[in-house]
Write an enzyme that holds these catalytic residues in place. Structure first.
Site, PDB file in Angstrom:
ATOM      1  N   SER A 145     -40.080  39.150 -29.061  1.00  0.00           N
ATOM      2  CA  SER A 145     -41.391  39.078 -28.571  1.00  0.00           C
ATOM      3  C   SER A 145     -42.059  38.948 -29.647  1.00  0.00           C
ATOM      4  O   SER A 145     -41.678  39.193 -30.794  1.00  0.00           O
ATOM      5  CB  SER A 145     -41.629  40.540 -27.655  1.00  0.00           C
ATOM      6  OG  SER A 145     -43.024  40.931 -27.797  1.00  0.00           O
ATOM      7  N   TYR A 159     -39.384  49.779 -27.019  1.00  0.00           N
ATOM      8  CA  TYR A 159     -39.316  48.343 -26.718  1.00  0.00           C
ATOM      9  C   TYR A 159     -39.571  47.523 -27.929  1.00  0.00           C
ATOM     10  O   TYR A 159     -38.895  46.485 -28.270  1.00  0.00           O
ATOM     11  CB  TYR A 159     -40.448  47.823 -25.711  1.00  0.00           C
ATOM     12  CG  TYR A 159     -40.664  46.589 -25.151  1.00  0.00           C
ATOM     13  CD1 TYR A 159     -39.808  46.223 -24.152  1.00  0.00           C
ATOM     14  CD2 TYR A 159     -41.499  45.640 -25.863  1.00  0.00           C
ATOM     15  CE1 TYR A 159     -40.002  44.685 -23.874  1.00  0.00           C
ATOM     16  CE2 TYR A 159     -41.607  44.294 -25.400  1.00  0.00           C
ATOM     17  CZ  TYR A 159     -40.819  43.859 -24.655  1.00  0.00           C
ATOM     18  OH  TYR A 159     -41.151  42.483 -24.048  1.00  0.00           O
TER      19      TYR A 159
END
Ligand SMILES: NC(=O)c1ccc[n+]([C@@H]2O[C@H](COP(=O)([O-])OP(=O)(O)OC[C@H]3O[C@@H](n4cnc5c(N)ncnc54)[C@H](O)[C@@H]3O)[C@@H](O)[C@H]2O)c1
Length: 261
Positions: A145, A159
């Protein structure tokens, strides 16, 4: 006319989700024979059936990517079915509610996110690499990401940590197996219009607007725009691209300020 991944055996984890399903569809449209793996077995089957209806080749596997035996079985089953494995899109991942700053994020949530987003990629690599070596090469794309590359005052600490790890893991795999014809890249999407992205805001339009202002193009991405990048990394067109943190983010990661209108 041949497709850009014609005849390649492609395994997509999280293949029933937004980015995974769009990618499976794109790979199949370009001649890939796609194995869709997901915890949501029925949704995986539906995604595969829809590709088959459109003339593509796809099969479905209900798999929990945190379960070592299930992951080992997935790659053995795909290899048994198709005789080889060429492309692995290790994409399954979650963003869980309660994942926030270090003080407020519970330890059990932290550990769960590491299991689903990071250990799962280790397990996929562990059990897919022998087949890629046997095939004489292949392409691995691990979904990281943009949060692996930039900071935020609104952390999802678990995350974010896993996505940073995916970049590091991908780099090591790329270098270790480079002379065996195996490429490995970490895909770094910016915000993409998906249910996962919406979970960040909990339906709060003000929070959404506050985030949107950081996007130079004034919009977030679409799953098909991520799928196109995966197609490139999966295909031989990217034959000299390995070890990268491959950004597909509409410019957000490198934006200091953004246009006012
Ligand atoms: N949506 C975004 O804005 C965005 C941005 C950057 C990165 N990503 C990453 O892209 C990937 C795909 O995200 P998405 O937006 O398509 O989300 P999604 O929720 O639509 O898809 C994720 C899929 O993973 C599956 N999954 C979850 N846990 C699993 C498990 N244990 N075993 C097997 N499958 C499991 C889910 O069933 C789901 O189908 C994730 O790794 C996510 O972190 C998303």
């Amino acid at each position: 006319m041949t497709g850009r991944v014609e005849g390649k055996i492609c395994v997509v984890t999280g293949g029933a989700g937004s980015i995974g399903a769009a990618t499976a569809r794109r790979l199949a449209a370009e001649g890939g024979r796609v194995a869709i793996a997901d915890l949501a077995a029925d949704a995986a089957e539906a995604a595969a059936a829809s590709i088959r209806t459109d003339g593509g080749e796809a099969s479905a596997y209900g798999v929990d990517v945190t379960d070592p035996a299930a992951v080992e079985r997935l790659y053995a089953d795909v290899h048994h079915r198709y005789g080889r494995i060429d492309v692995c899109f290790n994409n399954a991942g979650v963003l869980l509610e309660g994942d926030s700053d270090p003080i407020s994020t519970p330890l059990d949530l932290w550990l769960r996110v590491l299991q689903i987003n990071q250990t799962s990629v280790f397990l996929c690599l562990k059990y897919q690499l022998p087949y890629l070596i046997e095939a004489g090469g292949g392409s691995i794309i691990n979904t990281a990401s943009m949060v692996a590359l930039q900071g935020a005052a609104t952390p999802q600490i678990a995350y974010d940590a896993t996505k940073g790890a995916i970049v590091t893991i991908s780099r090591d795999v790329a270098i270790t197996y480079a002379r065996m014809g195996i490429r490995c890249n970490a895909l770094c999407p910016g915000p993409v219009e998906t249910p996962l992205y919406q979970t960040i805001f909990g339906g709060d339009p003000e929070a959404l607007a506050r985030r949107l202002v950081h996007n130079p193009m004034g919009r977030v991405g679409r799953p098909d725009e991520i799928a196109n990048a995966v197609l490139y990394l999966a295909s031989d067109e990217s034959s000299w691209t390995t070890g990268t943190a491959f950004l597909v983010d509409g410019g957000i990661t490198y934006a200091y300020t953004t246009p006012e209108s």
